[in-house]
Design a protein around this motif. Structure first.
Motif, PDB file in Angstrom:
ATOM      1  N   LYS A 281      14.856 -22.215  16.649  1.00 25.83           N
ATOM      2  CA  LYS A 281      16.440 -22.937  16.418  1.00 25.83           C
ATOM      3  C   LYS A 281      16.046 -24.235  15.892  1.00 25.83           C
ATOM      4  N   MET A 282      17.224 -24.937  14.902  1.00 26.30           N
ATOM      5  CA  MET A 282      16.314 -25.991  13.796  1.00 26.30           C
ATOM      6  C   MET A 282      17.498 -27.089  15.046  1.00 26.30           C
ATOM      7  N   PRO A 283      16.883 -28.221  14.546  1.00 25.41           N
ATOM      8  CA  PRO A 283      17.601 -28.780  14.582  1.00 25.41           C
ATOM      9  C   PRO A 283      19.021 -29.386  14.714  1.00 25.41           C
ATOM     10  N   VAL A 284      19.422 -28.849  12.878  1.00 29.54           N
ATOM     11  CA  VAL A 284      20.712 -28.877  12.644  1.00 29.54           C
ATOM     12  C   VAL A 284      21.517 -27.836  12.394  1.00 29.54           C
ATOM     13  N   ALA A 285      22.056 -27.130  12.473  1.00 26.55           N
ATOM     14  CA  ALA A 285      22.188 -25.755  11.661  1.00 26.55           C
ATOM     15  C   ALA A 285      23.817 -26.314  10.576  1.00 26.55           C
ATOM     16  N   THR A 286      23.963 -24.691  10.190  1.00 23.15           N
ATOM     17  CA  THR A 286      25.021 -25.706   9.099  1.00 23.15           C
ATOM     18  C   THR A 286      25.690 -24.884   8.437  1.00 23.15           C
ATOM     19  N   ARG A 287      26.412 -24.588   7.388  1.00 25.32           N
ATOM     20  CA  ARG A 287      27.474 -23.497   6.590  1.00 25.32           C
ATOM     21  C   ARG A 287      28.430 -24.433   5.817  1.00 25.32           C
ATOM     22  N   ASN A 288      28.191 -23.798   3.676  1.00 25.59           N
ATOM     23  CA  ASN A 288      27.681 -24.157   3.281  1.00 25.59           C
ATOM     24  C   ASN A 288      27.221 -25.682   2.514  1.00 25.59           C
ATOM     25  N   VAL A 289      25.879 -25.513   2.702  1.00 23.46           N
ATOM     26  CA  VAL A 289      25.542 -26.576   2.980  1.00 23.46           C
ATOM     27  C   VAL A 289      24.016 -25.863   2.051  1.00 23.46           C
ATOM     28  N   ASP A 290      23.703 -26.049   1.331  1.00 22.82           N
ATOM     29  CA  ASP A 290      22.525 -25.030   0.424  1.00 22.82           C
ATOM     30  C   ASP A 290      21.057 -25.566   0.542  1.00 22.82           C
ATOM     31  N   LEU A 291      21.137 -24.689   1.993  1.00 23.45           N
ATOM     32  CA  LEU A 291      19.840 -25.140   2.768  1.00 23.45           C
ATOM     33  C   LEU A 291      18.046 -24.176   1.947  1.00 23.45           C
ATOM     34  N   GLY A 292      19.103 -23.055   1.337  1.00 20.05           N
ATOM     35  CA  GLY A 292      18.208 -22.121   0.565  1.00 20.05           C
ATOM     36  C   GLY A 292      17.509 -22.341  -0.593  1.00 20.05           C
ATOM     37  N   SER A 293      17.941 -23.332  -1.543  1.00 15.25           N
ATOM     38  CA  SER A 293      16.719 -23.380  -2.390  1.00 15.25           C
ATOM     39  C   SER A 293      16.113 -24.390  -1.650  1.00 15.25           C
ATOM     40  N   ARG A 294      16.554 -24.847  -1.051  1.00 11.67           N
ATOM     41  CA  ARG A 294      15.343 -26.459  -0.366  1.00 11.67           C
ATOM     42  C   ARG A 294      14.319 -26.162   0.541  1.00 11.67           C
ATOM     43  N   LEU A 295      14.380 -25.045   1.226  1.00 13.29           N
ATOM     44  CA  LEU A 295      13.706 -24.309   2.023  1.00 13.29           C
ATOM     45  C   LEU A 295      13.439 -23.411   2.368  1.00 13.29           C
ATOM     46  N   ARG A 296      12.083 -22.782   2.959  1.00 13.15           N
ATOM     47  CA  ARG A 296      12.017 -21.446   3.474  1.00 13.15           C
ATOM     48  C   ARG A 296      11.994 -21.094   4.185  1.00 13.15           C
ATOM     49  N   ILE A 297      13.447 -19.733   4.860  1.00 11.47           N
ATOM     50  CA  ILE A 297      13.761 -19.414   6.311  1.00 11.47           C
ATOM     51  C   ILE A 297      13.647 -18.501   6.161  1.00 11.47           C
ATOM     52  N   PRO A 298      12.647 -17.611   6.681  1.00 17.40           N
ATOM     53  CA  PRO A 298      12.011 -16.427   6.562  1.00 17.40           C
ATOM     54  C   PRO A 298      13.345 -15.880   7.151  1.00 17.40           C
ATOM     55  N   ASP A 299      13.422 -14.301   6.822  1.00 14.52           N
ATOM     56  CA  ASP A 299      14.371 -13.668   7.817  1.00 14.52           C
ATOM     57  C   ASP A 299      13.995 -13.407   9.493  1.00 14.52           C
ATOM     58  N   ALA A 300      14.981 -13.497  10.096  1.00 11.51           N
ATOM     59  CA  ALA A 300      15.125 -13.140  11.494  1.00 11.51           C
ATOM     60  C   ALA A 300      14.067 -12.514  11.901  1.00 11.51           C
ATOM     61  N   PRO A 301      13.322 -11.922  13.669  1.00  4.09           N
ATOM     62  CA  PRO A 301      12.813 -11.021  13.914  1.00  4.09           C
ATOM     63  C   PRO A 301      14.303  -9.548  14.101  1.00  4.09           C
ATOM     64  N   PRO A 302      13.359  -8.547  13.914  1.00  4.44           N
ATOM     65  CA  PRO A 302      14.611  -7.309  13.978  1.00  4.44           C
ATOM     66  C   PRO A 302      15.638  -7.480  15.369  1.00  4.44           C
ATOM     67  N   ARG A 303      17.025  -7.700  14.930  1.00  3.44           N
ATOM     68  CA  ARG A 303      17.651  -7.470  16.642  1.00  3.44           C
ATOM     69  C   ARG A 303      17.397  -6.945  17.538  1.00  3.44           C
ATOM     70  N   GLY A 304      16.868  -5.551  16.742  1.00  2.06           N
ATOM     71  CA  GLY A 304      16.381  -4.875  18.187  1.00  2.06           C
ATOM     72  C   GLY A 304      15.593  -5.205  19.359  1.00  2.06           C
TER      73      GLY A 304
END
Length: 689
Positions: free
Chosen positions: A119-142
């Protein structure tokens, strides 16, 4: 209370436990297995449905863990009654269930820790965080979805093995089941461990906030839409998305609740959800010059405190309700209204909003509403009944649905010459008042019955082949929209959604085109004479406006919006104020047919629809439209953009002026050499001495 199926499942599950006890005492392995199967299946069904009853069971100390523990204890009782208490499988069962519950603590702790760290301190849409941060994939939903239920259900293997052992007398089955359940529980816990450390966890909050500030520095937003509210109020921000997309200045949307972000419609505008007030106040918004507020809420103070921004209340609708003249509005630099009516409301209410601070900008959201050109030849008129909901205060004037709704619909479906009825209730109808919910169900039944009768009337023939083709086309369009929007796919968690939340502009445009195509196809999928109950998000209210020739509604922004079409409309005086007093209190009804709760006056509306020359209110509606919504020219979006630009220039002038004053004061302070003062010395002595 849940659906009938959910109630039945809950009843079966609750009744299953006395049956388990009886089967254990008899003892009967077959009866115990049957009762256990019922409780397992019912529990699973309720969880799959996300039933409200699951939470209710927890409130009466019959929560998930308790239900599983009771079933396991009853299984131990069954083994004892089967004279297996001296057998090692009996002790293996007890040890298994104790160890099984021992795994619950690390499992629950790991699940909680993973969710907290992702749970990040902010959540975003249409903000290019991927090029600035290494955010790993979530655990498998299962692993995370309904994790407690899945973990507890791992005892099923042990339960089956022990029942088979009890039935056959062969302990091997019991030992095998026990070992399998414990291995599965250990494996579930072990599978979670890698996701709480190292490269599988998102960056810490400081790095995330720094990356957002870096993006803000590059993007340099100029106009901000700020919104806070409950999850049910997401529509209030959604109505402004298209307007924000059409701004000449660089737009940004700031939300304060994650629940709003989850319910927000797709947009190309950058969105930042900042739940923490401290995080928001530390965010670099130095380039923003205009902030727009769609609701009066307490959290607005976190943005209102910024002096370099000009703050504007734009609201989320235009009506004569008291919410439209909230005294809180005087905290803003300006209040923007659709037309002159909004300005006059504040003057009459005298709540402290100065006339100089009010700007008329029209309603950009009303652009999709088409102007009435009369009923097309060969088609019977369509009348939309769109009552608002009952509200929180129990005022009978809030909605017509309780006292007048059935009378309105009965007269409409029996009208001669005939009309088609579209019934589109407010989505909150019945959430507060059981009477309103019951009235809604009765009205729905009336419309559906009338539709069935009309389907068998030879006067209203329909092109069945064309309608079937339209329904086929609808399915194709819906499948394509689902493909483009990801509907039905695996949901991403907040961190992944922020990382991958850059909208594909071409895909967004195609979805908009497909939604317009869907709307056209939807209306072709049934007869133009067929009565219809319309609930849900699609078709939208404005789409219903465009296919209707008249509307019956209540005092709300729906009436003000419908006036943009220029079509005849009626409003129900449910509180029975009387025509003159009702019009005096409610500007938007001054060109309406006023209905009593008996709806006896409905004939006037139907006459205006059938024969435009009999429309006595036509000229009044045009005059009222201009008064409420402003002039047609220039277009409202142009008026809105002009107001944004002018206020941004005002903010810039103010900021430059403040900088000049501060610079001058700094020079004065630097040149001043204050004399030292001795305690008790007068000002004159300090200067001359």
């Amino acid at each position: 209370m849940g659906s009938a199926a959910e109630l039945a499942a809950a009843a079966l599950m609750i009744l299953g436990f006395p049956c388990l006890m009886l089967a254990a005492l008899l003892p009967s392995v077959g009866a115990f297995a049957a009762a256990a199967a019922v409780t397992y299946l019912a529990d699973h069904y309720l969880h799959r449905r996300g039933s409200y009853l699951i939470n209710r069971l927890s409130k009466v100390r019959a929560g998930l863990s308790i239900r599983f523990l009771i079933r396991q204890l009853l299984l131990v009782l069954l083994l004892a009654r089967l004279d297996l208490s001296d057998n090692m499988v009996f002790y293996a069962a007890i040890a298994c269930f104790l160890a099984f519950y021992g795994f619950q603590a690390p499992h629950g702790a790991l699940i909680t820790l993973i969710r907290l760290r992702r749970k990040m301190p902010v959540a975003t849409r249409n903000v290019d965080l991927g090029s600035r941060l290494r955010i790993p994939d979530a655990p498998p939903r299962g692993l995370l979805s309904r994790s407690a239920e899945k973990m507890l259900h791992l005892d099923l293997v042990a339960v089956v093995g022990l029942l088979v052992a009890g039935a056959t007398g062969d302990s091997v089955y019991g030992f095998a089941g026990v070992a399998a359940s414990l291995l599965l529980a250990f494996g579930y816990v072990a599978a979670l461990v890698p996701f709480v450390r190292g490269r599988k966890t998102p960056p810490n909050p400081e790095k995330v906030l720094a990356a957002v500030d870096a993006w803000l520095g590059d993007y340099r937003p100029e106009t901000l839409l700020y919104f806070s509210g409950s999850k049910d109020s997401a529509y209030q921000v959604n109505m402004w998305l298209e307007t924000m997309e059409q701004l000449d200045t660089r737009p940004l949307i700031i939300l304060r609740e994650r629940a709003i972000l989850e319910r927000m419609a797709p947009t190309t505008v950058p969105v930042i959800c900042v739940p923490g007030g401290v995080h928001l106040m530390n965010m670099d918004l130095s380039t923003v010059r205009v902030a727009l507020y769609a609701a009066n809420v307490g959290k607005n103070i976190h943005m209102l405190r910024v002096p370099t921004i000009q703050h504007v209340f734009i609201g989320h609708g235009d009506s004569d309700k008291l919410a439209s003249v909230n005294p809180f509005s005087k905290v803003y630099d300006e209040v923007w209204t659709a037309g002159r009516a909004g300005r006059d409301r504040y003057a009459i209410a005298d709540v402290g909003v100065r006339d100089d601070d009010i700007v008329e900008v029209g309603r950009p959201q009303l652009a999709p509403i088409q102007t009435w050109q009369g009923v097309p030849e060969g088609r019977i008129p369509t009348v939309l009944y769109a009552p608002t909901w009952e509200g929180w205060d129990g005022n009978p004037g809030n909605t017509s649905i309780v006292l007048a709704g059935e009378n309105i619909v009965r007269k409409l479906v029996a009208a001669d010459p005939p009309v088609r009825v579209l019934y589109k209730p407010h989505p909150f109808t019945g959430t507060v008042s059981p009477e309103a919910g019951a009235a809604h169900r009765r009205i729905t039944a009336l419309v559906e019955k009338a539709a069935a009768e009309r389907a068998g009337d030879p006067r209203f023939t329909a092109d069945a082949a064309a309608q079937a083709g339209a329904r086929t086309e609808l399915a194709r369009i819906e499948a394509r929209i689902a493909e483009l929007t990801g509907t039905g796919g695996e949901k991403r968690d907040e961190a992944e959604a922020s990382r991958d939340g850059m909208v594909d502009v071409s895909r967004h445009a195609e979805v908009a085109r497909l939604r317009a195509e869907w709307n056209d196809t939807y209306w072709r999928s049934f007869s133009t004479a067929e009565h219809r109950v319309i609930t849900g998000a699609e078709p939208r209210l404005y789409d219903c406006f465009n296919v209707s020739d008249a509307m019956v509604s209540d005092i709300s922004s729906v009436v003000s919006d419908f006036i943009a079409s220029g079509k005849p409309y009626a409003v129900t005086d449910s509180a029975e104020l009387g025509v003159e007093e009702f019009k005096r209190q409610n500007t938007a009804v001054r060109a309406a047919v006023i209905l009593s709760n008996s709806s006896a006056e409905l004939g006037e509306l139907l006459a205006a629809v059938a024969d435009p020359s009999a429309d006595a209110q036509a000229a009044s509606r045009q005059e009222l439209k201009r008064y409420l919504l402003g002039p047609d020219e220039p277009a409202s979006i142009d008026q809105f953009n002009s107001a944004v630009r002018e206020l941004a220039r005002e903010a810039e002038r103010r900021n430059l002026g403040q900088q000049s004053v501060m610079s001058a004061e700094a020079v004065d302070l630097a040149g001043a050499v204050p004399a030292q003062r001795v305690t008790g010395e007068t000002d004159e002595a300090a200067v001359t001495g």
